[in-house]
Design a protein around this motif. Structure first.
Motif, PDB file in Angstrom:
ATOM      1  N   TYR A   1      57.326 -47.009   3.604  1.00 33.43           N
ATOM      2  CA  TYR A   1      56.641 -46.044   2.736  1.00 33.43           C
ATOM      3  C   TYR A   1      57.258 -46.115   1.342  1.00 33.43           C
ATOM      4  O   TYR A   1      58.476 -45.974   1.174  1.00 33.43           O
ATOM      5  CB  TYR A   1      56.775 -44.640   3.311  1.00 33.43           C
ATOM      6  N   ARG A   2      56.417 -46.365   0.345  1.00 36.51           N
ATOM      7  CA  ARG A   2      56.859 -46.446  -1.045  1.00 36.51           C
ATOM      8  C   ARG A   2      56.104 -45.393  -1.859  1.00 36.51           C
ATOM      9  O   ARG A   2      54.953 -45.619  -2.246  1.00 36.51           O
ATOM     10  CB  ARG A   2      56.599 -47.833  -1.624  1.00 36.51           C
ATOM     11  N   PRO A   3      56.710 -44.236  -2.123  1.00 39.84           N
ATOM     12  CA  PRO A   3      55.992 -43.177  -2.849  1.00 39.84           C
ATOM     13  C   PRO A   3      55.700 -43.523  -4.297  1.00 39.84           C
ATOM     14  O   PRO A   3      54.736 -43.032  -4.872  1.00 39.84           O
ATOM     15  CB  PRO A   3      56.942 -41.979  -2.743  1.00 39.84           C
ATOM     16  N   ASN A   4      56.525 -44.390  -4.893  1.00 34.03           N
ATOM     17  CA  ASN A   4      56.319 -44.789  -6.295  1.00 34.03           C
ATOM     18  C   ASN A   4      56.368 -46.310  -6.378  1.00 34.03           C
ATOM     19  O   ASN A   4      57.411 -46.893  -6.689  1.00 34.03           O
ATOM     20  CB  ASN A   4      57.398 -44.173  -7.195  1.00 34.03           C
ATOM     21  N   ALA A   5      55.246 -46.927  -6.055  1.00 32.93           N
ATOM     22  CA  ALA A   5      55.188 -48.387  -5.969  1.00 32.93           C
ATOM     23  C   ALA A   5      54.338 -48.976  -7.080  1.00 32.93           C
ATOM     24  O   ALA A   5      53.574 -48.269  -7.763  1.00 32.93           O
ATOM     25  CB  ALA A   5      54.636 -48.808  -4.608  1.00 32.93           C
ATOM     26  N   TYR A   6      54.482 -50.293  -7.244  1.00 30.38           N
ATOM     27  CA  TYR A   6      53.662 -51.057  -8.178  1.00 30.38           C
ATOM     28  C   TYR A   6      53.111 -52.271  -7.445  1.00 30.38           C
ATOM     29  O   TYR A   6      53.835 -52.942  -6.702  1.00 30.38           O
ATOM     30  CB  TYR A   6      54.474 -51.517  -9.385  1.00 30.38           C
ATOM     31  N   ALA A   7      51.829 -52.552  -7.671  1.00 33.12           N
ATOM     32  CA  ALA A   7      51.196 -53.757  -7.141  1.00 33.12           C
ATOM     33  C   ALA A   7      50.766 -54.605  -8.330  1.00 33.12           C
ATOM     34  O   ALA A   7      50.151 -54.100  -9.271  1.00 33.12           O
ATOM     35  CB  ALA A   7      49.992 -53.411  -6.270  1.00 33.12           C
ATOM     36  N   HIS A   8      51.102 -55.884  -8.284  1.00 34.42           N
ATOM     37  CA  HIS A   8      50.828 -56.776  -9.420  1.00 34.42           C
ATOM     38  C   HIS A   8      50.126 -58.028  -8.916  1.00 34.42           C
ATOM     39  O   HIS A   8      50.489 -58.591  -7.878  1.00 34.42           O
ATOM     40  CB  HIS A   8      52.146 -57.156 -10.106  1.00 34.42           C
ATOM     41  N   ILE A   9      49.115 -58.456  -9.653  1.00 36.54           N
ATOM     42  CA  ILE A   9      48.430 -59.701  -9.329  1.00 36.54           C
ATOM     43  C   ILE A   9      48.214 -60.496 -10.616  1.00 36.54           C
ATOM     44  O   ILE A   9      47.935 -59.919 -11.674  1.00 36.54           O
ATOM     45  CB  ILE A   9      47.090 -59.448  -8.611  1.00 36.54           C
TER      46      ILE A   9
END
Length: 433
Positions: free
Chosen positions: A160-168
């Motif tokens: 569980y990541r409450p403050n995540a970033y997804a990058h593409i």
């Protein structure tokens, strides 16, 4: 003042200081911390809501949503056949290794995102270099990564990541219709390729051509977006206990020694209050000063991109040799420590936060987090091309894996990959624990 009185006054002042700082934090974040919508239970409910696709209902532009889902869906199904056709060769190898490991463990990697905030506002960040167009998207979100049995059932492991970033990151050959009239360095609209069956030279004018020599049909996604990298990471969070206790401890020591060693009460109290004020200002200003220093170091690097550096670090660590049980590695917070420029290269020292997920056979999955300090370098001016010397050609394109036949712009005539792009890649020199 005797030592006991100095201790009591310093302790009381330190406690009041601590309560004051905590009060400010709670006051400014009260609505966010205690809002029912931001509770962990509410976020899990949103994350576990069944949707037709991972980002359905996220409000993202269709192009951005599809770019992410073309990676998320194959992982959730553990199916190679669902992978997009156009992928960077190294990235494809990494994803296929993940899928093979999942299939061996009879698991699926289900990644769910909610509370998605695209950066910048629902648009790709785009740039061009020598006939190739690049675009990237970053999503600020809450993420839940679950490893679920392929036959169904409860997850065997969750992250569980409450403050995540997804990058593409994606790239493509620039279409003729997209070229600007004032620029003439882009492709002419046709490419030369070799027939994969008989090796005859062919002109690629569309996405499908028939070889006149052997009759073979060559399908090319020459103009389609190619996925270069995908990353899901979480910035390293500061320990709130240490953040509060370090300035509190410094304040206690300053006040104690001031009251104990200075005979004049007024001078002692003035020194103690002055120390308290300085420590409070430093405690508030330190994050801003750190961010300013990072920005200053980044400005010393030509066309610096933190996201691209992160993808290069992930690839370099992957090339070191992976544990066969390693499922995924994410590179989180980057902290530039030093930048050195010479005439030809830029060398940086960077501290990185790394998170690795392992799927041991017959055991419960687990996550390992650690920090490393890396020294990396690349060409100082990646966009510059050497005028003299023989052109470097490879047997296989480092991007798509096809037979590398350079066109008039020294780019792969099949996928449009420019070899000079390798000059912008960060190469790891050495690493320390």
């Amino acid at each position: 003042m005797n030592i006991l009185e100095a201790l009591i006054i310093a302790a009381v002042a330190s406690v009041l200081f601590l309560l004051f700082v905590v009060g400010i934090v709670v006051y400014h974040n009260f609505s966010q911390i205690f809002s029912p919508e931001n509770s962990k239970k509410a976020r899990f409910k949103r994350l576990l809501t069944q949707e037709s696709t991972p980002l359905h209902g996220s409000g993202l532009r269709r192009e951005i949503r599809k770019a992410f889902e073309r990676v998320l869906i194959p992982l959730s199904k553990a199916d190679k056949r669902a992978l997009p056709v156009r992928m960077d060769k190294t990235f494809r190898s990494n994803i296929e290794c993940q899928l093979e490991l999942l299939q061996q463990r009879k698991l699926c990697r289900d990644i769910r995102l909610t509370d998605v905030i695209p950066q910048p506002k629902n648009e790709f960040t785009r740039w061009e270099d020598d006939g190739r167009e690049w675009r990237e998207s970053v999503l600020e979100c809450t993420a839940l990564e679950r490893y679920v049995p392929a036959e169904g059932g409860d997850p065997v492991y969750e992250i569980y990541r409450p403050n995540a970033y997804a990058h593409i990151l994606q790239s493509r050959h620039i279409r003729s219709s997209d070229r600007k009239a004032e620029k003439n360095s882009y492709y002419a609209g046709q490419g030369k390729i070799s027939c994969p069956s008989c090796g005859a030279p062919l002109e690629l004018g569309s996405q499908q051509v028939v070889c006149p020599y052997c009759g073979g049909t060559i399908h090319s996604d020459f103009y389609d977006w190619q996925t270069e990298t995908f990353a899901l990471y979480e910035p390293a969070s500061s320990n709130p206990f240490l953040v509060l206790m370090i300035p509190t401890a410094l304040l206690f020591l300053c006040m104690f020694f001031s009251l104990w060693l200075i005979p004049d009460m007024e001078a002692a109290m003035g020194t103690a209050l002055g120390s308290a004020l300085v420590i409070l200002v430093l405690a508030v200003a330190m994050p801003s000063l750190r961010a300013r220093r990072q920005k200053k170091l980044g400005e010393q690097v030509v066309n610096y991109s933190e996201h691209y550096l992160r993808s290069c670090i992930a690839q370099a660590l992957h090339d070191e040799g992976d544990n066969p049980q390693l499922m995924d590695r994410s590179v989180g917070t980057l902290l530039l420590k030093n930048v050195v420029n010479t005439d030809d290269i830029t060398r940086i020292t960077v501290k990185v936060q790394i998170s690795e997920t392992y799927l041991p056979l017959g055991k419960k999955p687990y996550t390992k987090k650690y920090k490393r300090t890396l020294t990396m370098h690349r060409a100082r001016y990646p966009e510059r091309r050497k005028a003299d010397g023989a052109f470097f050609a490879e047997k296989e394109c480092p991007s798509c894996g096809a037979n590398f036949v350079p066109d008039e712009h020294h780019c792969c005539s099949f996928c449009g990959y420019a070899l000079q792009h390798d000059r912008s890649k960060w190469v790891m020199e050495k690493a320390g624990s």
